[in-house]
Design an enzyme around this catalytic site. Structure first.
Site, PDB file in Angstrom:
ATOM      1  N   GLY A  87       7.573   1.639  55.538  1.00  0.00           N
ATOM      2  CA  GLY A  87       7.563   3.097  55.378  1.00  0.00           C
ATOM      3  C   GLY A  87       6.521   3.504  54.363  1.00  0.00           C
ATOM      4  N   LEU A 132       4.948   7.478  48.467  1.00  0.00           N
ATOM      5  CA  LEU A 132       5.485   6.545  47.455  1.00  0.00           C
ATOM      6  C   LEU A 132       5.344   5.089  47.916  1.00  0.00           C
ATOM      7  CD1 LEU A 132       6.961   6.220  44.726  1.00  0.00           C
ATOM      8  CD2 LEU A 132       9.090   6.107  46.038  1.00  0.00           C
ATOM      9  N   ASN A 181      14.931   8.109  48.235  1.00  0.00           N
ATOM     10  CA  ASN A 181      15.685   9.228  47.676  1.00  0.00           C
ATOM     11  C   ASN A 181      17.023   9.349  48.388  1.00  0.00           C
ATOM     12  OD1 ASN A 181      14.118  10.305  45.633  1.00  0.00           O
ATOM     13  ND2 ASN A 181      13.001  11.689  46.991  1.00  0.00           N
ATOM     14  N   ALA A 239       3.512  10.596  43.749  1.00  0.00           N
ATOM     15  CA  ALA A 239       2.503  10.091  44.683  1.00  0.00           C
ATOM     16  C   ALA A 239       2.248  11.116  45.779  1.00  0.00           C
ATOM     17  CB  ALA A 239       2.991   8.786  45.313  1.00  0.00           C
ATOM     18  N   LYS A 244      19.917   9.749  39.365  1.00  0.00           N
ATOM     19  CA  LYS A 244      18.696  10.146  40.100  1.00  0.00           C
ATOM     20  C   LYS A 244      19.035  11.227  41.118  1.00  0.00           C
ATOM     21  CE  LYS A 244      14.333   9.848  41.434  1.00  0.00           C
ATOM     22  NZ  LYS A 244      14.099   9.578  42.797  1.00  0.00           N
ATOM     23  N   ASN A 301       3.632  17.394  39.022  1.00  0.00           N
ATOM     24  CA  ASN A 301       3.780  16.754  40.347  1.00  0.00           C
ATOM     25  C   ASN A 301       4.387  17.684  41.381  1.00  0.00           C
ATOM     26  OD1 ASN A 301       3.060  14.556  38.911  1.00  0.00           O
ATOM     27  ND2 ASN A 301       4.828  13.309  39.465  1.00  0.00           N
ATOM     28  N   SER A 352       8.733  15.480  46.431  1.00  0.00           N
ATOM     29  CA  SER A 352       8.641  15.021  47.832  1.00  0.00           C
ATOM     30  C   SER A 352       9.134  16.102  48.792  1.00  0.00           C
ATOM     31  CB  SER A 352       9.427  13.720  48.010  1.00  0.00           C
ATOM     32  OG  SER A 352      10.765  13.901  47.606  1.00  0.00           O
TER      33      SER A 352
HETATM   34  O1  KPL Z   1      11.940  11.718  43.209  1.00  0.00           O
HETATM   35  C1  KPL Z   1      11.283  12.705  43.070  1.00  0.00           C
HETATM   36  C2  KPL Z   1      10.832  13.392  44.298  1.00  0.00           C
HETATM   37  O2  KPL Z   1       9.849  14.126  44.288  1.00  0.00           O
HETATM   38  O3  KPL Z   1      11.480  13.162  45.338  1.00  0.00           O
HETATM   39  C3  KPL Z   1      10.980  13.262  41.705  1.00  0.00           C
HETATM   40  C4  KPL Z   1      11.587  12.359  40.666  1.00  0.00           C
HETATM   41  C5  KPL Z   1      11.531  14.641  41.593  1.00  0.00           C
HETATM   42  C6  KPL Z   1       9.505  13.249  41.355  1.00  0.00           C
HETATM   43  O4  KPL Z   1       8.767  14.233  41.976  1.00  0.00           O
END
Ligand code: KPL
Length: 302
Positions: free
Chosen positions: A7, A11, A100, A125, A181, A248, A251
């Site tokens: 995948g 990331l 995630n 990323a 998380k 950032n 995602s």
């Molecule tokens: O895991 C993340 C995501 O974007 O899904 C975080 C930690 C919020 C970093 O952008």
């Protein structure tokens, strides 16, 4: 170590590219990305020390029949079952979910015989174009046995990540780490996706109450599920990740921008479902889930 990264989106490509500096890596990716990596290598852009650089991992679109010591699963949560079915046609000593949302390790364990590790990452990323991924924030990877407790496999995988220069912690309390998380993602992802902002906006006036409420509700549901995550810990994690990844694009924001299905079901939707089973009210997570699902329905993504 021989490693398959299953995948290789943003990331997965970042982690796969970092691992490829030390290990024998195969990326399982979409056609255009796999072709670009085969033809010109994988370039990792970024401002941090050591970037940019180009590595030459193997790359394929066919995830069946692969063999390696380690498979790192980085697909979106709604693709985990399909990934597990493909991995089941190959052979791996250990499989590590670096995804995630919740429930991924259970989906993998139901279909695979290898030990399953759980992992979280706070790296930023973005896949800029086929063959090029940008590291927009250096974070860390936390990994360990999915049910907590010690695991020799986790130490080996942790060492493989660390020798490739990835900041890695091997933890013996993964259920709590995963819920923490989840609280971070529940607070950052839908808010940034709906408001079309970068992660740092959740620390600012209008968004912060919403994000904090989502994280607090998540911690409450975690405790109802016998995981000892306090509100204070969940809020501290939210604030620290939001400030460390302030610039950032989350995602879910990337998914919404690209008009792709999001991971709302495995993040805020998971909190809503576990709360409902326990008779708890989680109005913020419910509202955020409804809004993102409504957007997905409008675009016929679900
Ligand atoms: O895991 C993340 C995501 O974007 O899904 C975080 C930690 C919020 C970093 O952008």
């Amino acid at each position: 170590m021989e490693i398959v990264v299953f995948g290789a989106g943003s990331l997965g490509s970042l982690v796969g590219g970092l691992l490829a500096r030390e290990h024998d890596v195969t990326l399982v990716a979409r056609e255009a990305h796999a072709r670009a990596v085969r033809e010109s290598g994988l370039t990792l852009e970024g401002e941090a020390a050591g970037f940019p650089f180009t590595v030459s991992p193997a790359a394929t679109t066919d995830g069946t029949g692969l063999e390696a010591e380690l498979a790192v699963v980085t697909v979106k949560s709604f693709d985990t079952a399909a990934a597990a079915d493909a991995l089941a046609t190959g052979s791996f000593d250990v499989v590590c979910s670096l995804q995630n949302g919740m429930g991924n390790e259970e989906t993998l364990a139901a279909r695979l015989e290898a030990p399953i590790l759980a992992a979280t990452a706070t790296y930023g990323a973005i896949l800029r174009e086929p063959g090029v991924v940008a590291c927009t924030g250096v974070g860390e990877v936390v990994l360990g046995a999915r049910d907590g407790g010690p695991a020799a496999a986790a130490d080996r995988v942790g060492e493989a990540f660390a020798t490739a220069g990835i900041e890695t912690t091997v933890a013996d309390d993964m259920p709590c780490r995963l819920w923490e998380k989840l609280a971070v993602n529940a607070g950052i992802n839908p808010v940034t996706a709906l408001a079309r902002t970068e992660n740092g906006a959740v620390l600012e006036a209008d968004a912060t109450d919403l994000s904090r409420a989502a994280a607090r509700e998540t911690a409450r549901v975690a405790r109802a599920c016998d995981v000892g995550l306090s509100n204070r810990e969940a809020l501290a994690a939210l604030e620290s990740v939001a400030s460390e990844t302030a610039a950032n694009t989350s995602s879910m924001h990337q998914d919404v921008r690209a008009e792709r299905r999001t991971e709302i079901d495995a993040i805020n939707g998971y909190v809503v479902d576990r709360a409902a089973e326990r008779g708890l009210e989680v109005p913020t997570n419910r509202a955020l889930t409804s809004l993102v699902r409504t957007w997905e329905r409008e675009l016929e993504l679900r």
